[in-house]
Design a protein around this motif. Structure first.
Motif, PDB file in Angstrom:
ATOM      1  N   CYS A 223       0.839  -1.210   0.000  1.00  0.00           N
ATOM      2  CA  CYS A 223       0.000   0.000   0.000  1.00  0.00           C
ATOM      3  C   CYS A 223       0.877   1.263   0.000  1.00  0.00           C
TER       4      CYS A 223
ATOM      5  N   ASN B  25       2.489   3.131   3.326  1.00  0.00           N
ATOM      6  CA  ASN B  25       3.951   3.265   3.283  1.00  0.00           C
ATOM      7  C   ASN B  25       4.349   4.733   3.407  1.00  0.00           C
TER       8      ASN B  25
ATOM      9  N   ALA C 281     -10.929  -1.591   5.730  1.00  0.00           N
ATOM     10  CA  ALA C 281      -9.574  -2.014   5.349  1.00  0.00           C
ATOM     11  C   ALA C 281      -8.694  -2.187   6.584  1.00  0.00           C
TER      12      ALA C 281
ATOM     13  N   GLU D  20      -4.974  -7.690  -0.551  1.00  0.00           N
ATOM     14  CA  GLU D  20      -4.050  -7.724  -1.695  1.00  0.00           C
ATOM     15  C   GLU D  20      -4.656  -8.536  -2.838  1.00  0.00           C
TER      16      GLU D  20
ATOM     17  N   SER E  33      -2.763  -4.942  -9.764  1.00  0.00           N
ATOM     18  CA  SER E  33      -2.467  -3.706  -9.044  1.00  0.00           C
ATOM     19  C   SER E  33      -1.912  -2.662 -10.016  1.00  0.00           C
TER      20      SER E  33
ATOM     21  N   ARG F 271      -9.961  -2.474  -5.946  1.00  0.00           N
ATOM     22  CA  ARG F 271      -9.139  -1.738  -6.917  1.00  0.00           C
ATOM     23  C   ARG F 271      -9.733  -0.356  -7.181  1.00  0.00           C
TER      24      ARG F 271
ATOM     25  N   GLU G  53      -9.174   2.000  -4.327  1.00  0.00           N
ATOM     26  CA  GLU G  53      -7.783   2.475  -4.309  1.00  0.00           C
ATOM     27  C   GLU G  53      -7.557   3.567  -5.363  1.00  0.00           C
TER      28      GLU G  53
ATOM     29  N   TYR H 172      -6.222   7.462  -4.590  1.00  0.00           N
ATOM     30  CA  TYR H 172      -5.044   8.230  -5.033  1.00  0.00           C
ATOM     31  C   TYR H 172      -5.460   9.523  -5.714  1.00  0.00           C
TER      32      TYR H 172
ATOM     33  N   GLU I 227       6.727   7.102  -2.438  1.00  0.00           N
ATOM     34  CA  GLU I 227       5.933   6.938  -1.224  1.00  0.00           C
ATOM     35  C   GLU I 227       6.230   8.089  -0.257  1.00  0.00           C
TER      36      GLU I 227
END
Ligand code: HEM
Ligand code: MG
Length: 232
Positions: free
Chosen positions: A17, A21, A59, A85, A89, A154, A157, A161, A185
């Motif tokens: 992730c 991170n 999560a 996971e 990805s 997915r 996520e 971002y 990161e």
């Protein structure tokens, strides 16, 4: 100064992730990436990215499910394939094809090359990238898993971002910020990024989520059912 970036070194736990991170690299989570509890995740998500707990709690609970401990996890634990996971990805190789925990520039190139001619990513480009990554896994990974579960994670996520590196209301995110987030990161403060004043929460997330779904033209693989992998 507090929360300055410090790259991970030998012995620090990091995982699949980029968000967690980065939070560890800036000390919003323990820099060693270990002994992370659910309340710590919720606090770090708010302080580092202004993400509302409601978008993180499921999560975070899954993180504990992926760990052998009762109430905490390490950032490597959450690489447990089939828990959160998943394959296809944006920045990691599929579990059955190689290192599914570390950043891969080759995999990330699909996202990095998306939305050509403009300097931002958006929900349309994010959906197109999901589609391309899915087609790549379909063609290259005989064990590719693609059910509604993986697809929802997915898409969550992708929405994250865009929202944390861009405008949570429009889902427009400068490429230079998103690229630093994935590749290093790191919070791209030096590049001009600032934590969003608008909180990233269910009401801002829902329209981004829906727009990404539309652009991704997703279909499940036939004869696969969603399941969750538990810790040993
Ligand atoms: C993957 C962002 C919180 C666990 C990802 C990815 C993004 C992301 C963009 C996709 C990486 C890729 O496809 O290569 C964030 C942000 C968060 C956050 C901005 C805000 C705090 C969490 C939490 C958990 C978590 C609370 C649970 C413990 C994971 C896992 C993956 C992942 C296990 C790997 C999925 C995969 O790609 O196979 N995250 N995340 N994340 N995240 Fe997070
Ligand atoms: Mg993965």
């Amino acid at each position: 100064q507090e929360h300055q970036f410090q790259a991970a070194t030998e012995g620090d736990a990091r995982g699949p992730c980029p968000g967690l991170n980065a939070l560890a690299n800036h000390g919003f989570l323990p820099h060693n990436g270990k002994n992370i509890t659910i309340p710590m995740v919720l606090k770090a998500g708010r302080e580092g990215f202004n993400v509302h707990r409601d978008l993180l709690i499921v999560a975070a609970k899954q993180g504990v499910v992926a760990s052998a401990l009762d109430d905490q996890f390490a950032l490597t634990d959450i690489g447990l394939h089939g828990n959160i996971e998943h394959d296809a990805s944006l920045s990691r190789v599929d579990r059955d094809l190689g290192d599914h925990l570390s950043f891969s520039e080759e995999i990330y190139s699909t996202l990095a090359n998306s939305n050509p001619d403009v300097d931002y990513y958006d929900t349309t480009s994010a959906g197109q990238v999901q589609k391309a990554r899915q087609e790549h896994s379909q063609a290259n990974n005989p064990k590719f898993r693609n059910t509604i579960k993986e697809f929802q994670i997915r898409t969550r996520e992708s929405a994250l971002y865009l929202a944390v590196m861009g405008d949570p209301k429009t889902g427009v995110a400068p490429k230079k910020f998103v690229n630093v987030f994935f590749r290093e990161e790191r919070l791209p403060l030096a590049e001009g990024w600032r934590i969003s004043k608008t909180q990233v929460e269910p009401s801002t997330d829902a329209p981004l989520f829906a727009a990404i779904i539309k652009a991704s033209e997703w279909q499940a693989n036939p004869e696969q059912c969603p399941w969750v992998t538990l810790a040993a």
